[in-house]
Structures are given as C-alpha cells and as structure tokens.
Design a protein around this motif. Structure first.
Motif, PDB file in Angstrom:
ATOM      1  N   ASP A  19       0.885  -1.157   0.000  1.00 41.39           N
ATOM      2  CA  ASP A  19       0.000   0.000   0.000  1.00 41.39           C
ATOM      3  C   ASP A  19       0.923   1.207   0.000  1.00 41.39           C
ATOM      4  OD1 ASP A  19      -1.767   2.053   0.319  1.00 41.39           O
ATOM      5  OD2 ASP A  19      -2.755   1.245   2.098  1.00 41.39           O
ATOM      6  N   ALA A  20       1.010   1.870  -1.146  1.00 43.14           N
ATOM      7  CA  ALA A  20       1.954   2.967  -1.316  1.00 43.14           C
ATOM      8  C   ALA A  20       1.541   4.210  -0.536  1.00 43.14           C
ATOM      9  CB  ALA A  20       2.108   3.295  -2.801  1.00 43.14           C
ATOM     10  N   THR A  21       0.278   4.250  -0.112  1.00 41.29           N
ATOM     11  CA  THR A  21      -0.260   5.423   0.587  1.00 41.29           C
ATOM     12  C   THR A  21      -1.187   4.956   1.708  1.00 41.29           C
ATOM     13  OG1 THR A  21      -1.910   5.463  -1.190  1.00 41.29           O
ATOM     14  CG2 THR A  21      -0.119   7.048  -1.358  1.00 41.29           C
ATOM     15  N   ASP A  27      -6.974   0.449   2.497  1.00 43.21           N
ATOM     16  CA  ASP A  27      -6.358  -0.463   1.534  1.00 43.21           C
ATOM     17  C   ASP A  27      -5.400  -1.430   2.230  1.00 43.21           C
ATOM     18  OD1 ASP A  27      -7.740   0.619  -0.610  1.00 43.21           O
ATOM     19  OD2 ASP A  27      -6.120   1.974  -1.196  1.00 43.21           O
ATOM     20  N   THR A  28      -4.699  -0.953   3.247  1.00 43.67           N
ATOM     21  CA  THR A  28      -3.782  -1.826   3.989  1.00 43.67           C
ATOM     22  C   THR A  28      -4.542  -2.961   4.659  1.00 43.67           C
ATOM     23  OG1 THR A  28      -2.239  -0.004   4.377  1.00 43.67           O
ATOM     24  CG2 THR A  28      -2.028  -1.901   5.813  1.00 43.67           C
ATOM     25  N   LEU A  29      -5.666  -2.651   5.303  1.00 38.54           N
ATOM     26  CA  LEU A  29      -6.477  -3.688   5.953  1.00 38.54           C
ATOM     27  C   LEU A  29      -7.014  -4.677   4.931  1.00 38.54           C
ATOM     28  CD1 LEU A  29      -8.451  -1.522   8.539  1.00 38.54           C
ATOM     29  CD2 LEU A  29      -6.595  -3.156   9.022  1.00 38.54           C
ATOM     30  N   PHE A  30      -7.455  -4.158   3.783  1.00 38.66           N
ATOM     31  CA  PHE A  30      -7.945  -5.010   2.703  1.00 38.66           C
ATOM     32  C   PHE A  30      -6.830  -5.953   2.226  1.00 38.66           C
ATOM     33  CE2 PHE A  30      -7.817  -5.289  -1.994  1.00 38.66           C
ATOM     34  CZ  PHE A  30      -8.842  -6.231  -2.175  1.00 38.66           C
ATOM     35  N   VAL A  83       6.857  -8.050  -5.919  1.00 39.83           N
ATOM     36  CA  VAL A  83       5.546  -7.923  -5.284  1.00 39.83           C
ATOM     37  C   VAL A  83       4.440  -8.228  -6.292  1.00 39.83           C
ATOM     38  CG1 VAL A  83       6.444  -6.199  -3.670  1.00 39.83           C
ATOM     39  CG2 VAL A  83       5.291  -5.432  -5.756  1.00 39.83           C
ATOM     40  N   LYS A  84       3.275  -8.615  -5.771  1.00 39.37           N
ATOM     41  CA  LYS A  84       2.157  -8.995  -6.631  1.00 39.37           C
ATOM     42  C   LYS A  84       1.211  -7.836  -6.891  1.00 39.37           C
ATOM     43  CE  LYS A  84       0.416 -12.575  -8.792  1.00 39.37           C
ATOM     44  NZ  LYS A  84       0.076 -13.747  -8.023  1.00 39.37           N
ATOM     45  N   ALA A  85       1.147  -6.888  -5.945  1.00 37.83           N
ATOM     46  CA  ALA A  85       0.214  -5.771  -6.104  1.00 37.83           C
ATOM     47  C   ALA A  85       0.745  -4.542  -5.390  1.00 37.83           C
ATOM     48  CB  ALA A  85      -1.165  -6.139  -5.537  1.00 37.83           C
ATOM     49  N   VAL A  86       0.467  -3.378  -5.996  1.00 39.07           N
ATOM     50  CA  VAL A  86       0.760  -2.099  -5.360  1.00 39.07           C
ATOM     51  C   VAL A  86      -0.481  -1.226  -5.536  1.00 39.07           C
ATOM     52  CG1 VAL A  86       2.268  -0.070  -5.277  1.00 39.07           C
ATOM     53  CG2 VAL A  86       3.206  -2.285  -6.036  1.00 39.07           C
ATOM     54  N   MET A  87      -0.953  -0.665  -4.435  1.00 38.62           N
ATOM     55  CA  MET A  87      -2.123   0.215  -4.480  1.00 38.62           C
ATOM     56  C   MET A  87      -1.714   1.634  -4.110  1.00 38.62           C
ATOM     57  SD  MET A  87      -5.165  -2.155  -2.822  1.00 38.62           S
ATOM     58  CE  MET A  87      -6.478  -1.208  -3.620  1.00 38.62           C
ATOM     59  N   PHE A  88      -2.116   2.586  -4.958  1.00 36.09           N
ATOM     60  CA  PHE A  88      -1.895   4.001  -4.700  1.00 36.09           C
ATOM     61  C   PHE A  88      -3.249   4.685  -4.529  1.00 36.09           C
ATOM     62  CE2 PHE A  88       1.972   3.016  -7.021  1.00 36.09           C
ATOM     63  CZ  PHE A  88       2.936   3.880  -6.531  1.00 36.09           C
ATOM     64  N   ASN A  89      -3.355   5.544  -3.521  1.00 39.91           N
ATOM     65  CA  ASN A  89      -4.513   6.398  -3.358  1.00 39.91           C
ATOM     66  C   ASN A  89      -3.965   7.813  -3.307  1.00 39.91           C
ATOM     67  OD1 ASN A  89      -7.295   6.682  -3.004  1.00 39.91           O
ATOM     68  ND2 ASN A  89      -7.302   4.953  -1.583  1.00 39.91           N
TER      69      ASN A  89
END
Length: 182
Positions: A19-21, A27-30, A83-89
């Motif tokens: 979780d980039a943000t 998103d971190t909990l998800f 890594v498999k996924a990176v999420m930015f908000n």
C-alpha cells in the motif's frame, strides 16, 4: 471499491503486496486480509496516520503488515523481493491537513519503482483525485507516464465517470504474465 475488485482477482494468500499510501489504512487492511501468509508493506509520510494505524494493528492483532514512516518513492530501500500488487490512493488524507498531498515528482518515482518490483501477472492500482490543484497536475503526469509503457509488457486501463465533474478515476496496470525483458 473497484480497485479492490481488481486486486482481489490477482493476489494469493502468500504474496507480498504494497500500500503505497497508508492514509486511514483501508487499503492496507484489505490487503492484509488477502495475504494471510504473505506480507503488506505500507508507506506513509504523516506520523499521526502511522501511529493511529499501529494502534489499530495491535488492537486487531494484525501481524502481516509493516508500516513504514517514509515516502513511497523510497519503497525499494525496504522491499528486496518482487511484489504482486501495489495500491496508490493519491491526494490528501481525508480529515487531515489538506496541504499535505501526494506530489507529482515523488509519485512518478514510486510508480516507476513499483513497475520494477512488480512480478509478471502482478497489478498496480492508482486512485487519482483531480478535484484539487496538485491532484490535477499529478493525475495528468501519471497518465502521461503510463501512456509510454510498453504494451507488450503492460496492460493499462483508465476507468472514469463520464457524467461527473472532477470525479476521481482509477488506473489499473497489469504486468503481462508472459513478458520477459531482453
């Protein structure tokens, strides 16, 4: 959220994800719930948000998240695996100081590093908010950058509302499974 739907289809329970943000930690909990045997790295520059989330992790007994008080543009200093996924908000933390926003320059560096860390078959999601000045500039810069990505290597989608002004939009970048760099 829509971003969650895309990520959920890709991530397995032993993956490493980012979780980039961190922000309020949604998103971190998800991500934490998806990778019970894996690891979440969450980045945040606002100490208050980090401290608040660390308390939540203790209360909820979450032990597969490492929260890092540093900018996402430094993620490669902390993550030495793919890594498999990176999420930015992108944008600012709801309910906090609106002058503290993600910044175009550092977001582009973080995005570039995310692409390098991403496994084949991995995914990056970017929720972009254009309703404030920095967000508008940042969103346009992100779009300009991802338009240059090699279509053999990445599938890139932009999902947006066409009947709302200044509505946030979502970018989804998938690294093609079969891609091999020369």
């Amino acid at each position: 959220t829509m971003a969650h739907d895309y990520v959920k289809n890709v991530v397995k329970n032993d993956d490493i994800v980012v979780d980039a943000t961190l922000g309020n930690g949604n998103d971190t909990l998800f991500l934490s719930s998806l990778v019970s045997d894996g690891m979440v790295y969450a980045f945040e520059v606002q100490r208050m948000a980090v401290e608040k989330f660390n308390i939540k992790m203790r209360e909820d007994n979450i032990n597969n998240v490492e929260v890092i008080l540093d900018g996402h543009e430094n993620m490669d200093k902390y993550i030495d695996k793919t890594v498999k996924a990176v999420m930015f908000n992108l944008g600012y933390l709801p309910g906090a100081d609106k002058s503290v926003t993600t910044k175009t320059e550092t977001t582009l560096i973080a995005l570039e590093k995310s692409l390098k860390l991403l496994q084949n078959g991995g995914i990056i999601t970017i929720a972009a908010y254009i309703g404030h000045e920095e967000g508008s500039k940042e969103s346009m810069a992100v779009l300009d950058y991802i338009k240059t990505l090699d279509p053999k290597a990445y599938s890139v989608m932009q999902i947006s509302y066409i009947n709302r002004n200044n509505a946030p939009f979502l970018v989804v970048i998938e690294k093609n499974d079969s891609y091999h760099e020369d």
